[in-house]
Design a protein around this motif. Structure first.
Motif, PDB file in Angstrom:
ATOM      1  N   UNK A  29       0.817  -1.213   0.000  1.00  0.00           N
ATOM      2  CA  UNK A  29       0.000   0.000   0.000  1.00  0.00           C
ATOM      3  C   UNK A  29       0.850   1.262   0.000  1.00  0.00           C
ATOM      4  N   UNK A  30       2.065   1.181   0.558  1.00  0.00           N
ATOM      5  CA  UNK A  30       2.956   2.348   0.557  1.00  0.00           C
ATOM      6  C   UNK A  30       3.342   2.696  -0.868  1.00  0.00           C
ATOM      7  N   UNK A  31       3.735   1.693  -1.653  1.00  0.00           N
ATOM      8  CA  UNK A  31       4.081   1.941  -3.045  1.00  0.00           C
ATOM      9  C   UNK A  31       2.868   2.482  -3.805  1.00  0.00           C
ATOM     10  N   UNK A  32       1.706   1.861  -3.568  1.00  0.00           N
ATOM     11  CA  UNK A  32       0.484   2.277  -4.264  1.00  0.00           C
ATOM     12  C   UNK A  32       0.157   3.746  -3.972  1.00  0.00           C
ATOM     13  N   UNK A  33       0.241   4.128  -2.695  1.00  0.00           N
ATOM     14  CA  UNK A  33      -0.068   5.513  -2.310  1.00  0.00           C
ATOM     15  C   UNK A  33       0.987   6.477  -2.846  1.00  0.00           C
ATOM     16  N   UNK A  34       2.250   6.093  -2.773  1.00  0.00           N
ATOM     17  CA  UNK A  34       3.343   6.981  -3.173  1.00  0.00           C
ATOM     18  C   UNK A  34       3.307   7.288  -4.668  1.00  0.00           C
ATOM     19  N   UNK A  35       2.930   6.297  -5.470  1.00  0.00           N
ATOM     20  CA  UNK A  35       2.956   6.497  -6.918  1.00  0.00           C
ATOM     21  C   UNK A  35       1.741   7.265  -7.433  1.00  0.00           C
ATOM     22  N   UNK A  36       0.725   7.444  -6.602  1.00  0.00           N
ATOM     23  CA  UNK A  36      -0.449   8.233  -6.993  1.00  0.00           C
ATOM     24  C   UNK A  36      -0.951   7.814  -8.377  1.00  0.00           C
ATOM     25  N   UNK A  37      -1.306   6.551  -8.499  1.00  0.00           N
ATOM     26  CA  UNK A  37      -1.642   5.959  -9.785  1.00  0.00           C
ATOM     27  C   UNK A  37      -2.984   6.442 -10.316  1.00  0.00           C
TER      28      UNK A  37
END
Length: 271
Positions: free
Chosen positions: A74-82
């Motif tokens: 979820x950290x990667x998902x949130x950070x990348x603002x997809x």
């Protein structure tokens, strides 16, 4: 059919150990509870692409750390603002990777522990047999996180537990453990903590004794047949049976059975 010799692709998030005709795969991102990011999914795809058509007869998947897999990173998902389009394509890669696992042609056995949550449950649902220990818990917390499953749960997990039970898990965060998890179909075996991996390896060794074509028919054929209308499914079953049941290995084993020289292979329940 000419088999290729299995060659381990370059992996950062997994370790592979060859044990005779078995492959032991260990998820190795313990610091992140083995959460799945973009690279992890690509590595799963590459690994099981290498397994397909190789001399590997069965795969056991386990994990380092206290948890099997906590799902989407979820950290990667949130950070990348997809964007919506970005995430749709990511979901399609998850689908492709888990399809490779389910249809790699050999039995895949999971040795589970700790969190098998969200995308971790989607990963585990692509295995053919799941062994859990008392620390294992299964959940789909997507509703509480404001997200929706994207790695195939609406197909595989819903088939395992039923649509209503899956909705309950997503809407309420319901967690399944122990014998209840076995009873609803989330896993097939529950064993003591120190026996989980050994049990999974034992199952894999037993399955690996079957003719490769039979295992291919079982692990891929049943899943595909389940997607068909009944009339088409009956035809596909007959077609697969015609090929599998007349292979040389089947003829040899049936001859041994008829001559009462075949070893007993049924798993007898322990007292």
């Amino acid at each position: 059919m000419i088999e290729k010799i299995f060659s381990v692709p370059k992996l950062e998030y997994m370790q592979c150990e060859r044990r005779s005709n078995l492959l032991l795969v260990t998820l190795d991102r313990a610091a992140k509870r083995n959460a799945l990011d973009r690279q992890f999914i690509e590595e799963l795809f590459e690994l099981f692409s290498a397994v397909e058509g190789s001399d590997v007869r069965a795969v056991v998947v386990t994990a380092n750390g206290d948890h099997f897999c906590a799902g989407l990173d979820l950290v990667e998902h949130h950070r990348e603002d997809r964007s919506a389009t970005d995430f749709m394509h990511i979901c399609r890669r998850w689908h492709a990777a888990f399809e490779r696992i389910q249809h790699c042609g050999v039995p895949v056995i999971g040795a589970l522990k700790g969190a098998v949550v969200g995308g971790g449950l989607e990963l585990a649902s692509s295995f053919h047999i799941r062994v859990a220990d008392p620390t294992t818990y299964f959940a789909l917390p997507e509703g509480q996180r404001g997200i929706f499953t994207g790695g195939g749960a609406t197909v595989r997990v819903a088939r395992m537990v039923g649509e209503a039970r899956m909705m309950d898990m997503m809407l309420t965060g319901r967690v399944y453990t122990g014998e209840e998890a076995v009873s609803v179909g989330l896993c097939q075996y529950l064993v003591p903590t120190d026996q989980c991996l050994a049990k999974a390896i034992g199952i894999a060794e037993k399955a690996a004794e079957n003719p490769p074509l039979s295992n291919f028919a079982i692990t891929s054929g049943i899943g595909h047949i389940g997607n068909m209308p009944s009339t088409d499914a009956f035809f596909a079953e007959a077609f697969i049976a015609g090929i599998t049941n007349t292979q040389p290995a089947s003829k040899e084993r049936l001859e041994a059975f008829a001559n009462k020289s075949a070893p007993k292979t049924l798993l007898v329940p322990q007292e």
